[in-house]
Design a protein around this motif. Structure first.
Motif, PDB file in Angstrom:
ATOM      1  N   LYS A  54       0.826  -1.208   0.000  1.00 23.05           N
ATOM      2  CA  LYS A  54       0.000   0.000   0.000  1.00 23.05           C
ATOM      3  C   LYS A  54       0.859   1.257   0.000  1.00 23.05           C
ATOM      4  O   LYS A  54       0.606   2.203  -0.756  1.00 23.05           O
ATOM      5  N   GLN A  58       1.373   4.124  -2.908  1.00 21.51           N
ATOM      6  CA  GLN A  58       1.230   5.545  -2.588  1.00 21.51           C
ATOM      7  C   GLN A  58       2.438   6.338  -3.079  1.00 21.51           C
ATOM      8  O   GLN A  58       2.296   7.416  -3.671  1.00 21.51           O
ATOM      9  N   LYS A  87      -7.459   6.979  -2.950  1.00 27.14           N
ATOM     10  CA  LYS A  87      -8.025   7.773  -1.856  1.00 27.14           C
ATOM     11  C   LYS A  87      -9.006   8.792  -2.434  1.00 27.14           C
ATOM     12  O   LYS A  87      -8.717   9.989  -2.487  1.00 27.14           O
ATOM     13  N   PRO A  96     -12.103  12.747   2.434  1.00 31.71           N
ATOM     14  CA  PRO A  96     -11.783  11.400   1.917  1.00 31.71           C
ATOM     15  C   PRO A  96     -12.939  10.442   2.171  1.00 31.71           C
ATOM     16  O   PRO A  96     -13.556  10.460   3.237  1.00 31.71           O
ATOM     17  N   ASP A  98     -14.890   7.038   2.986  1.00 34.65           N
ATOM     18  CA  ASP A  98     -14.661   5.885   3.846  1.00 34.65           C
ATOM     19  C   ASP A  98     -14.666   4.621   2.995  1.00 34.65           C
ATOM     20  O   ASP A  98     -15.675   4.290   2.369  1.00 34.65           O
ATOM     21  N   LYS A  99     -13.541   3.895   2.969  1.00 39.63           N
ATOM     22  CA  LYS A  99     -13.447   2.668   2.187  1.00 39.63           C
ATOM     23  C   LYS A  99     -13.505   1.421   3.076  1.00 39.63           C
ATOM     24  O   LYS A  99     -13.293   0.314   2.609  1.00 39.63           O
TER      25      LYS A  99
END
Length: 209
Positions: A54, A58, A87, A96, A98-99
């Motif tokens: 991750k 990024q 994001k 942002p 919410d995932k």
């Protein structure tokens, strides 16, 4: 970027240590393997590797690389890469999105709904539908949809070997389930709304984003 690099360095050290511990455990087992301990250690390595991946994604994005490039490396579409690592900003709030998947049983519930629909147990399936789907997904719509799929890939033969893929997209929890047909593979997609009711159910080509 500095914070991201620092976190990546720290996580990489932890990942290396966990992988080393796992390799040592695998090489030093005497007698009957301690299988559950190996599962625990392997899960830790997998979770840490996910965090490292991750952060690497990024940093790649911060460096200007596209979702297409990242998706190609991961063997997925650019949309799938974005859905996993992106994001997105909610245009309604500027915050942002919410995932986090809040439905702990989303995969199991989606699988049950798909089984009921494919096997004709519509009375039971409809208990999970929201009002819009309950009105729209008639027996005729079901029959027409399944006939279209049969015309494309033949008879349904069973569920695929892969695990259901669960993620949060906007306000919905979405689950993809692999399906096997006599002449090709497809996937079922079930979307749940914020009330955890079925807000959509589809049979799609496996490469559909």
């Amino acid at each position: 970027m500095a914070d991201s690099s620092t976190s990546l360095d720290a996580l990489s050290v932890q990942l290396a240590q966990q992988a080393s511990d796992l390799a040592e455990a695998l090489g030093s087992l005497l007698g009957t393997p301690v299988h559950l301990d190996l599962v625990r250690r392997s899960r830790g390595v997998d979770e840490m590797a996910g965090q490292v991946l991750k952060l690497c994604v990024q940093q790649a994005r911060d460096a200007g690389h596209t979702w297409q490039e990242i998706g190609d490396l991961l063997g997925v579409t650019r949309q799938a890469a974005f859905q996993r690592f992106g994001k997105p900003i909610d245009p309604r709030t500027g915050e942002p999105m919410d995932k986090t998947v809040h439905m702990a049983d989303a995969a199991e519930r989606a699988l049950a709904v798909v089984k009921d629909v494919l096997e004709g147990r519509m009375d039971r399936a409809r208990r999970s539908f929201n009002a819009e789907v309950l009105e729209a997904f008639t027996d005729e719509v079901r029959a027409d949809g399944l006939a279209t799929v049969t015309g494309l890939v033949g008879a349904f033969e069973g569920f695929g070997e892969g695990e259901p893929f669960v993620r949060r997209i906007g306000d919905h929890t979405v689950v993809d389930i692999p399906l096997n047909y006599e002449a090709g593979d497809m996937k079922a997609r079930v979307a749940f709304d914020t009330e955890e009711k079925v807000a959509g159910i589809f049979v799609l080509a496996p490469e559909a984003p």
